[in-house]
Design a protein around this motif. Structure first.
Motif, PDB file in Angstrom:
ATOM      1  N   PHE A 173       0.798  -1.211   0.000  1.00  0.00           N
ATOM      2  CA  PHE A 173       0.000   0.000   0.000  1.00  0.00           C
ATOM      3  C   PHE A 173       0.843   1.279   0.000  1.00  0.00           C
ATOM      4  O   PHE A 173       0.298   2.379  -0.081  1.00  0.00           O
ATOM      5  N   ASP A 174       2.159   1.157   0.100  1.00  0.00           N
ATOM      6  CA  ASP A 174       3.034   2.330   0.166  1.00  0.00           C
ATOM      7  C   ASP A 174       4.154   2.197  -0.862  1.00  0.00           C
ATOM      8  O   ASP A 174       5.042   1.358  -0.710  1.00  0.00           O
ATOM      9  N   PHE A 175       4.096   3.023  -1.912  1.00  0.00           N
ATOM     10  CA  PHE A 175       5.134   2.955  -2.942  1.00  0.00           C
ATOM     11  C   PHE A 175       5.073   4.202  -3.819  1.00  0.00           C
ATOM     12  O   PHE A 175       4.074   4.932  -3.847  1.00  0.00           O
ATOM     13  N   ILE A 176       6.161   4.438  -4.538  1.00  0.00           N
ATOM     14  CA  ILE A 176       6.213   5.410  -5.624  1.00  0.00           C
ATOM     15  C   ILE A 176       6.847   4.692  -6.810  1.00  0.00           C
ATOM     16  O   ILE A 176       8.004   4.262  -6.731  1.00  0.00           O
ATOM     17  N   LYS A 177       6.090   4.531  -7.889  1.00  0.00           N
ATOM     18  CA  LYS A 177       6.574   3.749  -9.020  1.00  0.00           C
ATOM     19  C   LYS A 177       6.233   4.439 -10.338  1.00  0.00           C
ATOM     20  O   LYS A 177       5.231   5.153 -10.449  1.00  0.00           O
ATOM     21  N   THR A 178       7.090   4.207 -11.336  1.00  0.00           N
ATOM     22  CA  THR A 178       6.844   4.670 -12.690  1.00  0.00           C
ATOM     23  C   THR A 178       6.663   3.467 -13.600  1.00  0.00           C
ATOM     24  O   THR A 178       7.458   2.523 -13.562  1.00  0.00           O
ATOM     25  N   TYR A 179       5.603   3.502 -14.397  1.00  0.00           N
ATOM     26  CA  TYR A 179       5.290   2.412 -15.320  1.00  0.00           C
ATOM     27  C   TYR A 179       5.286   2.947 -16.755  1.00  0.00           C
ATOM     28  O   TYR A 179       4.933   4.105 -17.006  1.00  0.00           O
ATOM     29  N   ALA A 180       5.670   2.080 -17.681  1.00  0.00           N
ATOM     30  CA  ALA A 180       5.448   2.328 -19.101  1.00  0.00           C
ATOM     31  C   ALA A 180       4.352   1.365 -19.539  1.00  0.00           C
ATOM     32  O   ALA A 180       4.307   0.223 -19.070  1.00  0.00           O
ATOM     33  N   GLY A 181       3.473   1.808 -20.409  1.00  0.00           N
ATOM     34  CA  GLY A 181       2.381   0.924 -20.781  1.00  0.00           C
ATOM     35  C   GLY A 181       1.694   1.345 -22.052  1.00  0.00           C
ATOM     36  O   GLY A 181       2.141   2.246 -22.774  1.00  0.00           O
ATOM     37  N   LYS A 182       0.573   0.682 -22.323  1.00  0.00           N
ATOM     38  CA  LYS A 182      -0.236   0.996 -23.502  1.00  0.00           C
ATOM     39  C   LYS A 182      -1.708   0.823 -23.165  1.00  0.00           C
ATOM     40  O   LYS A 182      -2.087  -0.041 -22.368  1.00  0.00           O
ATOM     41  N   LEU A 191       2.782   6.610 -10.160  1.00  0.00           N
ATOM     42  CA  LEU A 191       1.795   6.412  -9.107  1.00  0.00           C
ATOM     43  C   LEU A 191       2.479   6.485  -7.745  1.00  0.00           C
ATOM     44  O   LEU A 191       3.534   5.872  -7.532  1.00  0.00           O
ATOM     45  N   SER A 192       1.872   7.223  -6.845  1.00  0.00           N
ATOM     46  CA  SER A 192       2.356   7.344  -5.469  1.00  0.00           C
ATOM     47  C   SER A 192       1.243   6.923  -4.529  1.00  0.00           C
ATOM     48  O   SER A 192       0.169   7.537  -4.507  1.00  0.00           O
ATOM     49  N   SER A 193       1.486   5.849  -3.762  1.00  0.00           N
ATOM     50  CA  SER A 193       0.460   5.311  -2.877  1.00  0.00           C
ATOM     51  C   SER A 193       0.898   5.414  -1.424  1.00  0.00           C
ATOM     52  O   SER A 193       2.046   5.128  -1.079  1.00  0.00           O
ATOM     53  N   GLU A 194      -0.030   5.833  -0.576  1.00  0.00           N
ATOM     54  CA  GLU A 194       0.186   5.885   0.866  1.00  0.00           C
ATOM     55  C   GLU A 194      -1.066   5.356   1.554  1.00  0.00           C
ATOM     56  O   GLU A 194      -2.149   5.929   1.411  1.00  0.00           O
ATOM     57  N   ASN A 195      -0.899   4.227   2.248  1.00  0.00           N
ATOM     58  CA  ASN A 195      -2.023   3.571   2.917  1.00  0.00           C
ATOM     59  C   ASN A 195      -3.173   3.272   1.953  1.00  0.00           C
ATOM     60  O   ASN A 195      -4.355   3.325   2.315  1.00  0.00           O
ATOM     61  N   ILE A 200      -1.726  14.340 -17.219  1.00  0.00           N
ATOM     62  CA  ILE A 200      -3.127  14.137 -16.838  1.00  0.00           C
ATOM     63  C   ILE A 200      -3.125  13.622 -15.400  1.00  0.00           C
ATOM     64  O   ILE A 200      -2.418  12.658 -15.080  1.00  0.00           O
ATOM     65  N   GLU A 201      -3.907  14.258 -14.535  1.00  0.00           N
ATOM     66  CA  GLU A 201      -3.894  13.940 -13.110  1.00  0.00           C
ATOM     67  C   GLU A 201      -4.752  12.712 -12.795  1.00  0.00           C
ATOM     68  O   GLU A 201      -5.780  12.460 -13.431  1.00  0.00           O
ATOM     69  N   LEU A 202      -4.310  11.962 -11.766  1.00  0.00           N
ATOM     70  CA  LEU A 202      -5.003  10.750 -11.334  1.00  0.00           C
ATOM     71  C   LEU A 202      -5.134  10.720  -9.812  1.00  0.00           C
ATOM     72  O   LEU A 202      -4.267  11.230  -9.102  1.00  0.00           O
ATOM     73  N   ASN A 203      -6.205  10.101  -9.320  1.00  0.00           N
ATOM     74  CA  ASN A 203      -6.271   9.728  -7.902  1.00  0.00           C
ATOM     75  C   ASN A 203      -7.191   8.533  -7.754  1.00  0.00           C
ATOM     76  O   ASN A 203      -8.043   8.275  -8.610  1.00  0.00           O
ATOM     77  N   GLY A 204      -6.980   7.763  -6.679  1.00  0.00           N
ATOM     78  CA  GLY A 204      -7.787   6.565  -6.496  1.00  0.00           C
ATOM     79  C   GLY A 204      -7.359   5.753  -5.298  1.00  0.00           C
ATOM     80  O   GLY A 204      -6.764   6.288  -4.351  1.00  0.00           O
ATOM     81  N   THR A 205      -7.608   4.436  -5.361  1.00  0.00           N
ATOM     82  CA  THR A 205      -7.366   3.558  -4.210  1.00  0.00           C
ATOM     83  C   THR A 205      -6.876   2.177  -4.645  1.00  0.00           C
ATOM     84  O   THR A 205      -7.062   1.772  -5.791  1.00  0.00           O
ATOM     85  N   ILE A 206      -6.253   1.469  -3.678  1.00  0.00           N
ATOM     86  CA  ILE A 206      -5.936   0.043  -3.811  1.00  0.00           C
ATOM     87  C   ILE A 206      -6.715  -0.693  -2.726  1.00  0.00           C
ATOM     88  O   ILE A 206      -6.700  -0.285  -1.561  1.00  0.00           O
ATOM     89  N   GLU A 207      -7.387  -1.779  -3.104  1.00  0.00           N
ATOM     90  CA  GLU A 207      -8.131  -2.589  -2.140  1.00  0.00           C
ATOM     91  C   GLU A 207      -7.298  -3.793  -1.704  1.00  0.00           C
ATOM     92  O   GLU A 207      -6.259  -4.104  -2.297  1.00  0.00           O
TER      93      GLU A 207
END
Length: 243
Positions: free
Chosen positions: A30-39, A50-54, A70-77
């Motif tokens: 639940f706690d990380f800062i990561k960069t992804y490449a994708g399609k 993506l930066s996740s805290e709790n 482009i801005e993002l926000n959300g959650t991990i379950e």
């Protein structure tokens, strides 16, 4: 009685053994800062940070072809489900990401409009590249291809002349030199540095010229001038210039 006891004991031992061998479900990080490449849809390359805290996520992404954040926000379950809402610069929601963390290096899911329309699969792969440096490298590569000399299509007619030379500075700026002439006797020349905005459009403003706007497309640059005094009345910097 002994047979019943032994049967019950065997059943309990079997149950305990089965529970012991069941695979444990690992909770996502639940706690990380990561960069992804994708399609998206396997044809729209992008980079996403993506930066996740709790389990609360904030992030930014850009399409490689466009380069606008482009801005993002959300959650991990707990079941590793990821939900991300994307927003434009005015705060309007423009997209919805629903995915699953497959492992520490991969997220799969579906991107759609906020109402679920236009659904497309996406895949994100962890990259060691820095988000900001990736964006700069892609931007530099994109605009460096516009380096060179461009000519007005009117040059062949012998009535008027126009030429534009472009050099990209690798810091979202271009050096330009533009010249124009007409058989009536007028001529003009202007040199300067134009800054490239988030939409990929370069704009110059200086003494005697309110603005010169450069729009890039393939091997063509469309120039629009506003209140430039660097040439005569029948000469213009405006127009399409081609390599």
């Amino acid at each position: 009685m002994k047979q019943t006891f032994y049967s019950l004991t065997a059943l309990i031992l079997f149950f305990l053994s089965s529970c012991k061998n069941e695979p444990k479900t690992e909770k996502p990080n639940f706690d990380f800062i990561k960069t992804y490449a994708g399609k998206i849809d396997n044809k729209y390359p992008l980079h996403i940070k993506l930066s996740s805290e709790n389990g609360k996520i904030n992030g930014t992404y850009f399409y490689d072809k466009i380069g606008t954040d482009i801005e993002l926000n959300g959650t991990i379950e707990n079941d590793s489900t990821v939900t991300l809402n994307e927003f434009d610069k005015n705060g309007n929601q423009t997209g919805l990401w629903k995915g699953k963390i497959i492992n520490e290096n991969k997220i799969n899911g579906v991107w759609s409009k906020p109402n679920g329309d236009s659904a497309k699969d996406f895949t994100l792969i962890l990259t060691s590249d820095n988000y900001e440096s990736s964006k700069k490298a892609i931007s530099d590569s994109k605009f460096s291809q516009y380096n060179g000399t461009y000519n007005s299509p009117f040059n062949d007619g012998g009535i008027s002349f126009g030429r534009l030379t472009i050099k990209y500075n690798q810091n979202k700026e271009i050096e330009f030199e533009i010249t124009t002439a007409h058989q009536s006797g007028c001529s003009g020349e202007l040199k300067g540095i134009a800054k490239i905005d988030s939409n990929g459009i370069a704009k110059y403003s200086g003494q005697g010229c309110e603005s010169l706007i450069f729009k890039f497309k393939n091997n063509e640059i469309d120039v629009t001038e506003k209140n430039c005094d660097h040439h005569g009345m029948r000469c213009y910097f405006s127009g399409k210039y081609k390599k």
